[in-house]
Design a protein around this motif. Structure first.
Motif, PDB file in Angstrom:
ATOM      1  N   VAL A 372     107.648 -78.724  56.582  1.00  0.00           N
ATOM      2  CA  VAL A 372     108.231 -77.938  55.490  1.00  0.00           C
ATOM      3  C   VAL A 372     109.714 -78.280  55.452  1.00  0.00           C
ATOM      4  O   VAL A 372     110.281 -78.785  56.432  1.00  0.00           O
ATOM      5  CB  VAL A 372     108.032 -76.418  55.685  1.00  0.00           C
ATOM      6  N   ALA A 373     110.345 -78.000  54.314  1.00  0.00           N
ATOM      7  CA  ALA A 373     111.742 -78.395  54.144  1.00  0.00           C
ATOM      8  C   ALA A 373     112.666 -77.707  55.133  1.00  0.00           C
ATOM      9  O   ALA A 373     113.591 -78.325  55.680  1.00  0.00           O
ATOM     10  CB  ALA A 373     112.190 -78.110  52.709  1.00  0.00           C
ATOM     11  N   GLU A 374     112.436 -76.422  55.388  1.00  0.00           N
ATOM     12  CA  GLU A 374     113.298 -75.657  56.286  1.00  0.00           C
ATOM     13  C   GLU A 374     112.444 -74.733  57.130  1.00  0.00           C
ATOM     14  O   GLU A 374     111.345 -74.343  56.730  1.00  0.00           O
ATOM     15  CB  GLU A 374     114.301 -74.821  55.486  1.00  0.00           C
ATOM     16  N   ILE A 407     107.713 -68.186  43.764  1.00  0.00           N
ATOM     17  CA  ILE A 407     108.404 -69.289  44.438  1.00  0.00           C
ATOM     18  C   ILE A 407     108.391 -70.554  43.583  1.00  0.00           C
ATOM     19  O   ILE A 407     109.410 -71.251  43.458  1.00  0.00           O
ATOM     20  CB  ILE A 407     107.770 -69.550  45.818  1.00  0.00           C
ATOM     21  N   ILE A 408     107.262 -70.837  42.944  1.00  0.00           N
ATOM     22  CA  ILE A 408     107.157 -72.066  42.149  1.00  0.00           C
ATOM     23  C   ILE A 408     107.893 -71.957  40.823  1.00  0.00           C
ATOM     24  O   ILE A 408     108.697 -72.837  40.456  1.00  0.00           O
ATOM     25  CB  ILE A 408     105.672 -72.423  41.903  1.00  0.00           C
ATOM     26  N   GLU A 409     107.647 -70.873  40.099  1.00  0.00           N
ATOM     27  CA  GLU A 409     108.163 -70.774  38.727  1.00  0.00           C
ATOM     28  C   GLU A 409     109.562 -70.169  38.644  1.00  0.00           C
ATOM     29  O   GLU A 409     110.380 -70.604  37.824  1.00  0.00           O
ATOM     30  CB  GLU A 409     107.187 -69.962  37.860  1.00  0.00           C
ATOM     31  N   GLU A 410     109.817 -69.152  39.438  1.00  0.00           N
ATOM     32  CA  GLU A 410     111.115 -68.471  39.348  1.00  0.00           C
ATOM     33  C   GLU A 410     112.193 -69.133  40.196  1.00  0.00           C
ATOM     34  O   GLU A 410     113.378 -69.012  39.899  1.00  0.00           O
ATOM     35  CB  GLU A 410     110.965 -67.004  39.779  1.00  0.00           C
ATOM     36  N   ARG A 411     111.773 -69.826  41.239  1.00  0.00           N
ATOM     37  CA  ARG A 411     112.776 -70.414  42.134  1.00  0.00           C
ATOM     38  C   ARG A 411     112.786 -71.949  42.057  1.00  0.00           C
ATOM     39  O   ARG A 411     113.785 -72.548  41.695  1.00  0.00           O
ATOM     40  CB  ARG A 411     112.525 -69.949  43.581  1.00  0.00           C
ATOM     41  N   PHE A 412     111.673 -72.579  42.391  1.00  0.00           N
ATOM     42  CA  PHE A 412     111.646 -74.046  42.462  1.00  0.00           C
ATOM     43  C   PHE A 412     111.908 -74.697  41.107  1.00  0.00           C
ATOM     44  O   PHE A 412     112.745 -75.601  40.974  1.00  0.00           O
ATOM     45  CB  PHE A 412     110.293 -74.509  43.011  1.00  0.00           C
ATOM     46  N   GLU A 413     111.222 -74.243  40.075  1.00  0.00           N
ATOM     47  CA  GLU A 413     111.372 -74.850  38.750  1.00  0.00           C
ATOM     48  C   GLU A 413     112.788 -74.714  38.227  1.00  0.00           C
ATOM     49  O   GLU A 413     113.336 -75.653  37.626  1.00  0.00           O
ATOM     50  CB  GLU A 413     110.382 -74.218  37.767  1.00  0.00           C
ATOM     51  N   LYS A 414     113.417 -73.572  38.457  1.00  0.00           N
ATOM     52  CA  LYS A 414     114.759 -73.337  37.927  1.00  0.00           C
ATOM     53  C   LYS A 414     115.846 -74.057  38.733  1.00  0.00           C
ATOM     54  O   LYS A 414     116.966 -74.209  38.259  1.00  0.00           O
ATOM     55  CB  LYS A 414     115.038 -71.833  37.889  1.00  0.00           C
ATOM     56  N   GLN A 415     115.516 -74.477  39.937  1.00  0.00           N
ATOM     57  CA  GLN A 415     116.516 -75.166  40.776  1.00  0.00           C
ATOM     58  C   GLN A 415     116.204 -76.644  40.964  1.00  0.00           C
ATOM     59  O   GLN A 415     116.854 -77.323  41.756  1.00  0.00           O
ATOM     60  CB  GLN A 415     116.580 -74.497  42.157  1.00  0.00           C
ATOM     61  N   ILE A 416     115.225 -77.164  40.214  1.00  0.00           N
ATOM     62  CA  ILE A 416     114.723 -78.510  40.500  1.00  0.00           C
ATOM     63  C   ILE A 416     115.789 -79.598  40.310  1.00  0.00           C
ATOM     64  O   ILE A 416     115.859 -80.549  41.090  1.00  0.00           O
ATOM     65  CB  ILE A 416     113.458 -78.813  39.657  1.00  0.00           C
ATOM     66  N   SER A 471     106.634 -84.358  39.836  1.00  0.00           N
ATOM     67  CA  SER A 471     105.193 -84.468  40.051  1.00  0.00           C
ATOM     68  C   SER A 471     104.674 -83.257  40.819  1.00  0.00           C
ATOM     69  O   SER A 471     103.611 -82.703  40.502  1.00  0.00           O
ATOM     70  CB  SER A 471     104.882 -85.755  40.810  1.00  0.00           C
ATOM     71  N   ILE A 472     105.438 -82.844  41.819  1.00  0.00           N
ATOM     72  CA  ILE A 472     105.041 -81.650  42.589  1.00  0.00           C
ATOM     73  C   ILE A 472     105.069 -80.409  41.698  1.00  0.00           C
ATOM     74  O   ILE A 472     104.170 -79.568  41.760  1.00  0.00           O
ATOM     75  CB  ILE A 472     105.975 -81.479  43.806  1.00  0.00           C
ATOM     76  N   LYS A 480     103.074 -78.555  48.832  1.00  0.00           N
ATOM     77  CA  LYS A 480     104.050 -79.606  48.557  1.00  0.00           C
ATOM     78  C   LYS A 480     105.405 -79.013  48.186  1.00  0.00           C
ATOM     79  O   LYS A 480     106.449 -79.578  48.506  1.00  0.00           O
ATOM     80  CB  LYS A 480     103.547 -80.507  47.429  1.00  0.00           C
ATOM     81  N   VAL A 481     105.385 -77.885  47.490  1.00  0.00           N
ATOM     82  CA  VAL A 481     106.642 -77.219  47.138  1.00  0.00           C
ATOM     83  C   VAL A 481     107.392 -76.812  48.411  1.00  0.00           C
ATOM     84  O   VAL A 481     108.598 -77.055  48.544  1.00  0.00           O
ATOM     85  CB  VAL A 481     106.389 -75.984  46.248  1.00  0.00           C
ATOM     86  N   LEU A 482     106.691 -76.211  49.366  1.00  0.00           N
ATOM     87  CA  LEU A 482     107.336 -75.809  50.616  1.00  0.00           C
ATOM     88  C   LEU A 482     107.853 -77.009  51.401  1.00  0.00           C
ATOM     89  O   LEU A 482     108.823 -76.902  52.148  1.00  0.00           O
ATOM     90  CB  LEU A 482     106.353 -75.015  51.493  1.00  0.00           C
ATOM     91  N   GLU A 483     107.233 -78.153  51.210  1.00  0.00           N
ATOM     92  CA  GLU A 483     107.647 -79.347  51.934  1.00  0.00           C
ATOM     93  C   GLU A 483     108.971 -79.909  51.423  1.00  0.00           C
ATOM     94  O   GLU A 483     109.732 -80.510  52.188  1.00  0.00           O
ATOM     95  CB  GLU A 483     106.568 -80.420  51.818  1.00  0.00           C
ATOM     96  N   VAL A 484     109.297 -79.680  50.160  1.00  0.00           N
ATOM     97  CA  VAL A 484     110.511 -80.292  49.592  1.00  0.00           C
ATOM     98  C   VAL A 484     111.572 -79.284  49.160  1.00  0.00           C
ATOM     99  O   VAL A 484     112.721 -79.664  48.907  1.00  0.00           O
ATOM    100  CB  VAL A 484     110.153 -81.182  48.378  1.00  0.00           C
ATOM    101  N   PHE A 485     111.221 -78.001  49.068  1.00  0.00           N
ATOM    102  CA  PHE A 485     112.132 -77.008  48.489  1.00  0.00           C
ATOM    103  C   PHE A 485     113.029 -76.416  49.562  1.00  0.00           C
ATOM    104  O   PHE A 485     112.597 -75.700  50.446  1.00  0.00           O
ATOM    105  CB  PHE A 485     111.321 -75.917  47.805  1.00  0.00           C
ATOM    106  N   ASN A 486     114.326 -76.720  49.467  1.00  0.00           N
ATOM    107  CA  ASN A 486     115.326 -76.187  50.399  1.00  0.00           C
ATOM    108  C   ASN A 486     116.031 -74.988  49.778  1.00  0.00           C
ATOM    109  O   ASN A 486     116.869 -75.148  48.886  1.00  0.00           O
ATOM    110  CB  ASN A 486     116.369 -77.261  50.729  1.00  0.00           C
ATOM    111  N   ALA A 487     115.695 -73.805  50.237  1.00  0.00           N
ATOM    112  CA  ALA A 487     116.346 -72.582  49.748  1.00  0.00           C
ATOM    113  C   ALA A 487     116.157 -71.499  50.807  1.00  0.00           C
ATOM    114  O   ALA A 487     115.114 -70.846  50.873  1.00  0.00           O
ATOM    115  CB  ALA A 487     115.756 -72.141  48.420  1.00  0.00           C
TER     116      ALA A 487
END
Length: 538
Positions: A372-374, A407-416, A471-472, A480-487
């Protein structure tokens, strides 16, 4: 200065070691034979050694007993007024108890302090009279022992005063602008032990080896090393041998040779000198005393890295290093340290924005990345969300779906976009730090730098990371989101989905790692940990 020691693993033979300055530290864990080695040194050289026991009384009376200098010296060194070499009276020696006998000699120490002061004054006065008879100028008044004591005291306790006057120890302090005086026996334990140790060191005759068992007892860390530093400066003729298990005391005592005690079998000591290392000295000493495999991790002693890893890897010694670079450097340093070759050592770092190639390179040095990223993302794996959902008694998985969606829509997508940018910068930094630029000449350096910049294709790196992240996002694959998302704030913003305070969510998980839910939580986290580091889930 020289010191005679039994040879390691063979006490029937001795060796003489050279000490560069006037101090040596013997350090080891409890039961390693440190105190008994101190006794061995004393019994081998009774005329040259003065040992101060760890068990020492700090009580003394209102008035100091007046003795002659010879009487007081013999009382302190031999426990009786006439000189004896066997130390029986001082220690009441009875076999094994010699190492652990409690010293009750505070009164003797103070008696000798006063007697030495009187002896110094009488000697000076006699010299002055002789020079007066010869009509020769006499020397200025030298510093007497009580003045040296006061100077050391003032450097350690700048807001406390002390005097030895009229057969009494008098202390004073400022209180509401006024000087408050009180009898020395009313001082704190720290003040009384400081006075005791200073007086012991100043009153011991010239050229002695002074052994101090547990020099840190009753002393606050803020004054401990300063006190001993001042005492050593006042007695450069003596060799101070400290016996301790306190790695911080040892590490803070700079430029001092150190011996690590590995053990004692009742007849022989096993020890080694602590060698210079790229590791911080206190860490090196801690590792020498540790028998567990070692894992270096990011974060501090209070961070979630350390808390979580300490619960997961209970059979390992967890060492927080702060930054990722420190984990890498300290893992490499330990693996290259000959004194620590018998200890298994690993490093665990966050995946962050590292490429697969970079992660593989670190493995060659025993450094492994999370999946995971962190580390904070370990608290959010889908498997663990299921365990938390069960602990909280929910009979459906709607909370898990809502957490993942958030986590996917409110956090990852907005910070991509920001995540992509940071991934690009991370890869370029890695390429720059792993490329050697020749320094043979200025021209060669310029050429090497130009070649390096030409090999780094910013657009190619940017396009690759952008395709990966988007792609993720398109796939909505949570793992996959947890693997690349640093927050880092993710793990403290999802507890509310399960009726748990957001800030307390991680502590909730760690707390349940200590309950019957341990195996469930571990099984939910294990797939994201380095498989190269063996883990006992029992």
């Amino acid at each position: 200065m020289k010191l005679v020691l039994p040879k390691s693993k063979n006490a029937n033979q001795t060796e003489e070691i050279e000490i560069d300055n006037n101090s040596l530290i013997i350090i080891g864990s409890n039961g390693s034979g440190k105190s008994k080695l101190g006794c061995w040194i004393e019994k081998k050289q009774p005329d040259n050694v003065h040992r101060i026991s760890a068990q020492r009384s700090l009580n003394f009376g209102t008035y100091i007993q007046q003795k002659s200098y010879e009487q007081a010296t013999n009382l302190l060194l031999y426990g009786r007024e006439n000189k004896q070499h066997d130390h029986d009276s001082r220690w009441n020696w009875d076999g094994e108890k010699f190492a652990y006998t409690s010293l009750d000699d505070y009164e003797n120490v103070l008696s000798l302090l006063v007697a030495l002061k009187n002896f110094q004054q009488e000697k000076y006065i006699a010299e002055c009279r002789n020079k007066d008879k010869l009509n020769v100028p006499h020397d200025a008044v030298p510093e007497m022992v009580d003045e040296t004591l006061k100077n050391i005291w003032n450097s350690v306790f700048p807001h406390r005063g002390i005097d030895v006057l009229d057969g009494k120890v008098l202390a004073n302090m400022m209180e509401n602008g006024d000087t408050k005086e009180y009898n020395g026996k009313e001082m704190s334990d720290g003040e009384r032990v400081a006075l005791y140790l200073i007086a012991q060191a100043l009153c011991v005759p010239k050229d002695k080896i002074i052994i101090i068992d547990e020099p840190e007892i009753h002393l606050h860390r803020s004054i401990m090393n300063r006190l001993w530093g001042e005492i050593e400066k006042a007695r450069p003729d003596c060799l101070f041998v400290y016996i301790t298990h306190d790695t911080q005391f040892a590490a803070n005592h700079k430029q001092t040779k150190k011996i690590w005690m590995r053990g004692y079998d009742g007849a022989n000591w096993e020890y080694e000198f602590v060698l210079e290392s790229q590791l911080p000295e206190q860490l090196l000493l801690d590792l020498l005393g540790n028998r567990k495999p070692v894992i270096f991790v990011e974060g501090t002693t209070d961070s979630y890295d350390t808390k979580l890893y300490s619960e997961i890897y209970k059979d390992y010694y967890i060492v927080p290093c702060g930054s990722c670079s420190s984990v890498i450097s300290q893992t490499k340093a330990m693996r290259n340290n000959a004194q620590l070759h018998d200890l298994i050592c690993y490093g665990i770092i966050d995946k962050d924005y590292r490429t697969e190639y970079e992660c593989e390179q670190y493995k060659t040095d025993g450094i492994y990345t999370l999946k995971v990223a962190e580390v904070e993302n370990l608290f959010l794996t889908e498997e663990l969300l299921g365990v938390v959902n069960s602990i909280m008694g929910f009979d459906n998985i709607e909370n898990i779906h809502e957490t993942k969606k958030y986590i996917i829509e409110e956090r990852f997508e907005k910070q991509i976009n920001r995540q992509i940018c940071q991934a690009v910068v991370s890869e370029i930094k890695y390429l720059l730090t792993t490329t050697t630029i020749s320094n043979n000449s200025e021209e060669e350096s310029k050429i090497a730098l130009q070649n390096l910049t030409q090999t780094i294709n910013y657009d190619e790196i940017k396009n690759r990371h952008e395709e990966k992240f988007r792609s993720i996002l398109r796939s909505r694959e949570y793992k996959k989101v947890l693997e690349v998302f640093n927050a880092k704030s993710l793990s403290t913003s999802t507890g509310n989905f399960f009726g748990i305070n957001n800030k307390g969510y991680c502590d909730f998980v760690i707390r349940h790692l200590r309950t019957e839910k341990r195996s469930d939580i571990l099984n939910a986290i294990i797939p994201y940990l380095p498989e190269e580091i063996a883990l006992n889930i029992d």
